[in-house]
Each structure stands twice: as C-alpha cells, then as structure tokens.
Design a protein around this motif. Structure first.
Motif, mmCIF file in Angstrom:
data_model
loop_
_atom_site.group_PDB
_atom_site.id
_atom_site.type_symbol
_atom_site.label_atom_id
_atom_site.label_comp_id
_atom_site.label_asym_id
_atom_site.label_seq_id
_atom_site.Cartn_x
_atom_site.Cartn_y
_atom_site.Cartn_z
ATOM 1 N N TYR A 120 3.647 8.244 2.963
ATOM 2 C CA TYR A 120 3.662 7.192 3.978
ATOM 3 C C TYR A 120 2.560 7.414 5.019
ATOM 4 C CZ TYR A 120 8.251 5.696 2.248
ATOM 5 O OH TYR A 120 9.274 5.222 1.476
ATOM 6 N N ILE A 121 2.374 8.667 5.429
ATOM 7 C CA ILE A 121 1.350 8.955 6.438
ATOM 8 C C ILE A 121 -0.043 8.649 5.888
ATOM 9 C CG2 ILE A 121 0.276 10.816 7.778
ATOM 10 C CD1 ILE A 121 3.052 12.066 7.982
ATOM 11 N N VAL A 122 -0.297 9.039 4.633
ATOM 12 C CA VAL A 122 -1.590 8.734 4.011
ATOM 13 C C VAL A 122 -1.768 7.222 3.893
ATOM 14 C CG1 VAL A 122 -2.936 8.944 1.889
ATOM 15 C CG2 VAL A 122 -1.723 10.938 2.795
ATOM 16 N N ALA A 123 -0.694 6.519 3.505
ATOM 17 C CA ALA A 123 -0.781 5.056 3.393
ATOM 18 C C ALA A 123 -1.109 4.433 4.753
ATOM 19 C CB ALA A 123 0.535 4.493 2.859
ATOM 20 N N LEU A 149 0.831 -1.197 0.000
ATOM 21 C CA LEU A 149 0.000 0.000 0.000
ATOM 22 C C LEU A 149 0.873 1.256 0.000
ATOM 23 C CD1 LEU A 149 -2.885 1.074 0.090
ATOM 24 C CD2 LEU A 149 -2.772 0.975 2.586
ATOM 25 N N GLY A 150 1.943 1.221 0.818
ATOM 26 C CA GLY A 150 2.860 2.354 0.853
ATOM 27 C C GLY A 150 3.517 2.592 -0.494
ATOM 28 N N ALA A 151 3.848 1.518 -1.212
ATOM 29 C CA ALA A 151 4.476 1.668 -2.529
ATOM 30 C C ALA A 151 3.541 2.380 -3.502
ATOM 31 C CB ALA A 151 4.866 0.287 -3.069
ATOM 32 N N PHE A 152 2.275 1.956 -3.558
ATOM 33 C CA PHE A 152 1.317 2.592 -4.477
ATOM 34 C C PHE A 152 1.120 4.067 -4.130
ATOM 35 C CE2 PHE A 152 -0.165 -1.833 -5.249
ATOM 36 C CZ PHE A 152 -0.046 -1.823 -6.633
ATOM 37 N N VAL A 153 0.937 4.348 -2.841
ATOM 38 C CA VAL A 153 0.641 5.723 -2.442
ATOM 39 C C VAL A 153 1.842 6.637 -2.673
ATOM 40 C CG1 VAL A 153 -0.005 7.214 -0.511
ATOM 41 C CG2 VAL A 153 -1.099 4.989 -0.779
ATOM 42 N N PHE A 178 6.881 5.711 9.546
ATOM 43 C CA PHE A 178 6.000 6.809 9.128
ATOM 44 C C PHE A 178 4.596 6.299 8.784
ATOM 45 C CE2 PHE A 178 10.258 8.537 8.262
ATOM 46 C CZ PHE A 178 10.189 9.645 9.083
ATOM 47 N N ILE A 179 4.525 5.081 8.278
ATOM 48 C CA ILE A 179 3.206 4.485 8.056
ATOM 49 C C ILE A 179 2.495 4.273 9.393
ATOM 50 C CG2 ILE A 179 2.039 2.378 7.289
ATOM 51 C CD1 ILE A 179 4.088 2.214 5.008
ATOM 52 N N SER A 180 3.254 3.869 10.407
ATOM 53 C CA SER A 180 2.641 3.673 11.731
ATOM 54 C C SER A 180 2.125 4.988 12.299
ATOM 55 C CB SER A 180 3.657 3.043 12.684
ATOM 56 O OG SER A 180 4.676 3.955 13.034
ATOM 57 N N VAL A 181 2.784 6.101 11.991
ATOM 58 C CA VAL A 181 2.285 7.413 12.425
ATOM 59 C C VAL A 181 0.935 7.700 11.767
ATOM 60 C CG1 VAL A 181 2.704 9.905 12.357
ATOM 61 C CG2 VAL A 181 4.574 8.341 12.888
ATOM 62 N N GLY A 182 0.837 7.409 10.475
ATOM 63 C CA GLY A 182 -0.424 7.639 9.771
ATOM 64 C C GLY A 182 -1.555 6.778 10.295
#
Length: 732
Positions: A35-38, A16-20, A279-283
């Motif tokens: 990353y945050i949006v993902a 998901l992070g790769a696409f976003v 950063f994904i965990s922050v999102g």
C-alpha cells in the motif's frame, strides 16, 4: 465538492493498490508495504504515472480509514481488558514516552535545532502508530497473541497521553512555561468524558441490542454498528477530542457484548477498504527530493526511533513483570512513528514555532519505520533466542524471579488495598455521574425553566437537579451491603466509618454545589444538611434497592460475554444454566462424534446447539462432530459448566519458533529400473523412518493413484514425496 474527481481519485488509487499488493503477495512481502509503495506511485512525486487530481480527496477517505481501524481495534480490546492490563500499559507507555522525548530532545540539539523544535521533535518520536501496528498484526495473524494485546494496550494509553502532550507543548510554545491549571483541566476533561461515555454505553447499548436481537441480521448489524461508531466519533470531536478516540471507545463498549464477533465480521470489509486508503495516503507523502536532501538526519532519526522503541519498550515490559520473551516481542513491535507525529508537527507549524524542514523529515522517518515494522516484528523471536542464549545466568535469574514476584503480588494483593481501590473507583464513578448531572442542569435545564417559569425558575431548577442527583448521592454515601465494594469485607485496621464519612462529605459537597448554582452559600449549607438527614432517615432503603438493580444491570452488561460463556445468570430451570462455549484447538474431544466423546457421562451436561460459522445445528445428533471454533450451547449446573469450560476452551501453546513453510517440500521422483524402491510399498520402504519423507501419490502412465500402505512401486512410476528439502534431495 467535485464528486466525479473524488470517485476518480478513489478508483485510481484502489486499482493501483490492487496491482501492487498482489505483486507484494507474490513476492511474499507484507501487504501494508505494498500500500505504501502504491501511494508513492500515485503521488505527484512519481512522474512516470498519472497522479491523483486532489490529495485532499485521499485525506478524506483516509480519515474514515483511521476511524474504522480504531473502531475495529476497540472491538477486540474491551474496556474490561484494558483495565486488566492497564497498570502494565500505563507504566510501559510512561517509560517509552519519557525516554523517547528525552532522546529526541537530545538528538534535536545535536542537529542544531533550538529548544522548542527539539522538544516538539521528542514528542513526535515518542508515539508509535496504532494503525500501522494493527495492520501488521492482522496481516501476520498475531492479533490473539499475549504480547499483541499488551502492545495494543500501550498504544491506547499513548493515544490518551498524546492529548495531554499537545496541551503541554502548546503551553510551552506560547508561554515558555507549563500552565498547570490548563494541564489539569485537560486531564480532568479527558477522564470525565471517557468515564461518562463508557458508563452510559455499557449501561444502555447491550440491553438495547438484546431488545432488537431478532431484527439484527448481517446488513442491519453493519448499519447499526457503523452508525454508532461514526456517531461517537463525531461526538468525541464535538467535545474537543479526536475522531479516532471516540471510535475506539465505541468499539470497546461493543466488545463487551455478545455481538462483538458478529460486528467484527461484518465491519471487516469496510475496515480493509478504508484502511488500504489510509496506508496509500501515507505512501503519497514520500518525497524523493527531501530524502536526498536530508538523508543523514532521516537515517539518524529512523535509527533512534527503532533502537529507542526496542530499548524502552522492552525495559517497560520487564519493569511491569512481563517475561523476557513477551518484553522483547513488544519492544520490536513498537518500532515506528505514525499519525500522532503528523498531528504534533501540524500543531507546531500552526503555532509558528516549528521549522519548516522538520515536517518532511518526520514524514520520511514515519514512512521508513512503517516500511520496516513487519520485518522487526518477524525478527523479535530470533532476537529473543539470541538474547536468551547470551544473557548472563545471574541476570536471567533476576528477571525470572522479578517476574514471578510480580505475578504473586498481583494474585495476592492485600485485602485492605483491594477495599480502598474498590471504594475509590466507586466514588470516582458516582462523582463523574453527579458532575455530568450538574453540567446538564446548568447548560440546558436552567435556560429552559427561565423561559417557562420566570421567578420560580431557580427553585424548580434546584429541586429537579437535586431530585435527579439524590439516588446517586445516596448510593455514594450508603454502598450496597451485597456489593463487591462493600465495607462488609473490610480488613482489620480499616475503620468502616472512615470510608463512609469520606463519601458522605463528598455527597454533601455536591449538594452544596447544586444549590449554590441557584442560591447563596448559606442556603446551600442548610439545604445540604436537611436533604442529607431526610434522605438517610426516610429514603435510603428504597433507593439502595433501586441502585442495586442499576448496578447489577451495569455489571451484567459489562461482563455479558463472560456470563454468556459461563452460563451464570442465564438460568433455564431450577439450578440448570445455559452457557455458550467456543471449542479450542486443544479441546480433548475435537474431531470426535458426540456419541464417542461421552460428554454427558463425563461432565453431566447436554449440548443443545452448535453454531458453526454461519450454520446453526439445533439439537445435534450423536453422529455430529465437534471442530475448533464451534460455539456449543450447553445446559448444566454451575459446577458442571465450570468444570467443563477450561477443557472445552483449551488452546495449544504458542510455538517457540514460528512455522516456516520452506522446511517442507513436495517433489517428484522417477523410478528407474535400478531404483531400490521397485517392488516395495510405502510401508516396507521405510521412507518415513530413514528420510522423514512421505509418499502422497503415484503417477503411473496416465493414471494418478493415491498412496496406500500396500501399493507396490513399479519401474517408470513417478512418486510424489513430501519431506525436508535436504532429505528429499538425498532420497532423490
């Protein structure tokens, strides 16, 4: 642990992070925002997509991300660099923390929070996010800028202060007062462990790495460096500090070695992978329901963080003598809160003094300010231009004069002041080592001898402890005559005996402490006197020579990269030394062949090797060209190398206005039969002079022709022209 679920969650968020992030790159937005949006899309709060099975899995990977990010930061910010910018960083961090804590407390009372909640809120708003800023600087290519290094120094000092702040807040929450002894103990413990880690690391690691140099390929270096990083992180946690602090310390130690660039290169993929998870965990912490319910406090606190950090950060940099431009860029870079806000909030929740609704509010503020950070960093230069244009002339003059006075003060420094600072540093470092010996003796040596020596254990422990301490005690009392901190260069008015007596009394106190661990105080005083007299009379010269070698090795390891680039202490034969220099983009012979650059005639040196990325060119011939980033191996005398070094490493100045790719446009122009360019050439058409445009190619039928000065334009040609959009449109 459910391994399958762990891997499933990791695969889901990475895909998901790769696409976003690819989408965010396409729309030219910072990757960290993607990353945050993902993370939000992968969270249970977004019901239109599957969510991770267990958020604890992501927290696990995110903690590794923080450790690797801080390790990478340490690799670029050596301990020596931290000391050089330490004064400015400490003052700026104190101004920011004090100002933001007072502001946060006032806002908390305005929002009808009680005193304890308001105090915790101030603490949460006073710490900028190290990991967020590192990522933003990296994505924007700002890591090597002067303001970036100052900002990172401030962040490191803030992280150290955060440890003390948590002790302070805990004391106030539990006792409604500050426990001075507990706070002093925490400060002492932090300083003690930092110095011990750095002393041991600087003394041991560079020499150990050099000993196994021939075995350190990319794979081995990655394993060694990550092992050291995680090992120090675990040891830091065992000592009561954070994992991130230990990782940063290890990175700072390795930054002083000649392997720093290679380690950073091999660690970068690991850092990028786990940093993305962090950063994904922050999102994933974004909760739309909380945003809707507490939108007013969230927006208010976000504004307070942004405005407060800009004001206090800029003011702090100006107070320490930085230029207005550097100060504004630094202030605009600090406009967020991050991981320490969550840690302080968790502390308040665990103590039962923090209201439940404050935590999600702070999380939302963190996400919003993280999202806006790259934009405020970009806005810093336009903001500087606006302030410079509208700042009153009188104030501008005062800022410039203050900054010049600060520079002169740093450069001049009174001799006696430098002497006292060196003497105090020397005393502090040796004292820390002696304290460490006493702790090890009490915790490990005493139980060991009690088990094997019985009634003789106390005597054996005392003898061994004092024997191990004796070299450091004598080095403390009798500094080396050729050491940088020697009293030989003491200024007038500072009696040499004062500092000597001061250090002697400290040494005696350590001996007394060592003996009282095993015997009475009276015995300790007698032994201290006897040992001190005997040591000075019989052993001082030999020990001083030994300690001289130890100190020299420590200083050589601390300055390994500097010695490597200057060639000092790397003698080849007679007075010739070998140095390794990195070619800067403003080097006068960049792009030239060695035979044309005339380096040997100009500087009297010989270039015996060139390291270009992963390629090494031994004994380059005269046709070899030099490019920015090449590391050249040079043999010459100290004077020749010193004269050549600033020319080789010269860098172009930082542009006042960042380059905007949109200022240049490539477009095609079809030449009709009425075109005034027909029968003209690129040289005779004067396009460069009249339109600031350049013809780079011509399409003629099915033929693609590279532009030449004598190429004649014909009807039906399609010209590919580069220039400013307005000028190209006018030409078209």
């Amino acid at each position: 642990m459910n391994v399958e679920g762990l891997i499933t969650d990791l695969a889901f968020i990475l895909l998901l992070g790769a696409f976003v992030t690819v989408f965010f790159k396409w729309i030219k937005q910072p990757v960290v925002l993607g990353y945050i949006v993902a993370g939000f899309l992968a969270s249970p709060h977004f019901v239109y997509l599957p969510s991770v099975a267990n958020e604890a899995n992501i927290d696990f990977w995110a903690q590794i991300g923080i450790v690797v990010l801080l390790f990478s930061l340490g690799l670029e910010f050596s301990f020596k660099k931290l000391l050089n910018s330490g004064g400015s960083a400490v003052v700026t961090a104190l101004i920011i923390i004090t100002g933001m804590m007072c502001t946060g407390y006032g806002i908390g009372r305005l929002l009808h929070f009680n005193s304890i909640n308001s105090l915790f809120l101030g603490g949460m708003l006073s710490m900028s996010s190290t990991t967020i800023i590192i990522k933003a600087f990296t994505d924007m290519g700002l890591r090597q800028k002067k303001f970036a290094s100052l900002v990172l120094a401030v962040l490191i000092v803030e992280d150290l202060f955060a440890v003390l702040m948590m002790v302070l807040l805990s004391s106030i929450a539990l006792n409604n007062s500050v426990e001075g002894s507990e706070l002093l103990f925490s400060v002492g413990k932090l300083v003690f462990f930092l110095i011990i880690w750095i002393l041991v690391g600087v003394y041991v690691l560079p020499s150990s790495l050099n000993a196994i140099r021939r075995f350190l390929n990319g794979e081995t270096l990655l394993v060694v460096s990550m092992g050291l990083c995680l090992g120090m992180a675990v040891f830091s946690a065992y000592c009561g500090f954070s994992l991130a602090l230990g990782a940063f310390v290890m990175g700072s130690v390795l930054a002083g070695t000649s392997y720093a660039e290679r380690i950073e290169h091999v660690v970068t993929p690991v850092k990028d992978l786990f940093g993305a998870v962090f950063f994904i965990s922050v999102g994933m912490m974004v909760q739309p329901a909380i945003l809707a319910q507490y939108w007013a406090p969230i927006l208010l606190l976000s504004g307070v963080v942004i405005v407060g950090m800009i004001v206090f950060g800029t003011f702090g940099m100006l107070v320490t003598g930085q230029t207005l431009r550097v100060a504004i860029q630094s202030g605009f870079s600090l406009t967020q809160i991050g991981e320490f806000a969550f840690i302080i909030a968790t502390l308040g929740m665990s103590l039962g003094v923090l209201d439940a609704e404050i935590y999600p509010i702070v999380v939302a503020v963190s996400v919003i300010t993280t999202f806006t950070t790259p934009y405020f960093i970009k806005m810093s230069l336009p903001a500087y231009g606006f302030v410079e244009r509208h700042l009153p002339e009188r104030l501008h003059f005062l800022i410039d004069r203050y900054q010049k006075q600060a520079d002169r003060s740093d450069a001049a420094g009174r001799p006696w002041g430098k002497l006292i600072r060196r003497s105090l540093w020397r005393t502090l470092l040796y004292s820390i080592v002696l304290i460490a010996i006493l702790i090890v003796s009490k915790q490990f040596l005493t139980p060991y001898f009690e088990g094997i020596a019985g009634t003789w254990s106390r005597l054996l422990c005392a003898v061994v402890t004092i024997a191990v301490m004796s070299p450091f005690l004598l080095a403390l009392v009798l500094p080396l005559s050729n050491a940088k901190g020697s009293e030989a260069d003491a200024a007038a008015g500072i009696p040499k005996a004062v500092l000597t007596i001061f250090r002697f009394l400290i040494a005696v106190a350590f001996i007394i402490k060592a003996v009282t661990m095993f015997y009475s105080a009276r015995s300790a005083v007698l032994v201290a006197g006897a040992v001190g007299i005997l040591a000075i009379l019989y052993f001082s010269r030999r020990v001083r020579e030994r300690m001289g070698r130890i100190e020299s090795k420590f200083l050589d390891n601390l300055n390994e990269r500097e010695l490597r680039r200057s060639g000092k202490k790397n003698a080849v034969v007679h007075d010739l030394h070998q140095a390794y220099m990195t070619i800067g983009n403003a080097c006068p012979f960049v792009g030239e062949r060695l035979m044309d650059s005339d380096i040997r005639h100009r500087y009297g040196v010989n270039i015996v090797g060139i390291q270009r990325a992963t390629t090494y060119i031994p004994i380059p011939n005269g046709r070899t060209r030099l490019y920015p980033g090449d590391v050249i191996s040079v043999i010459g005398t100290d004077e020749q190398i010193e004269r050549m070094l600033p020319q080789v490493e010269a860098m172009l100045p930082e542009p006042e206005v960042p380059v905007d790719p949109s200022q240049i446009k490539l477009t095609s122009i079809l030449l009709t039969k009425d075109s005034p360019l027909i029968a003209k050439t690129p040289r005779s058409s004067s396009l460069r002079d009249c339109y600031d445009a350049l013809v780079v190619a011509v399409d003629r039928g099915d033929e693609h022709i590279d532009s030449r000065p004598d190429l004649e334009f014909k009807e039906g040609d399609i010209l590919w022209v580069v220039g400013r959009p307005a000028n190209v449109n006018k030409l078209k």
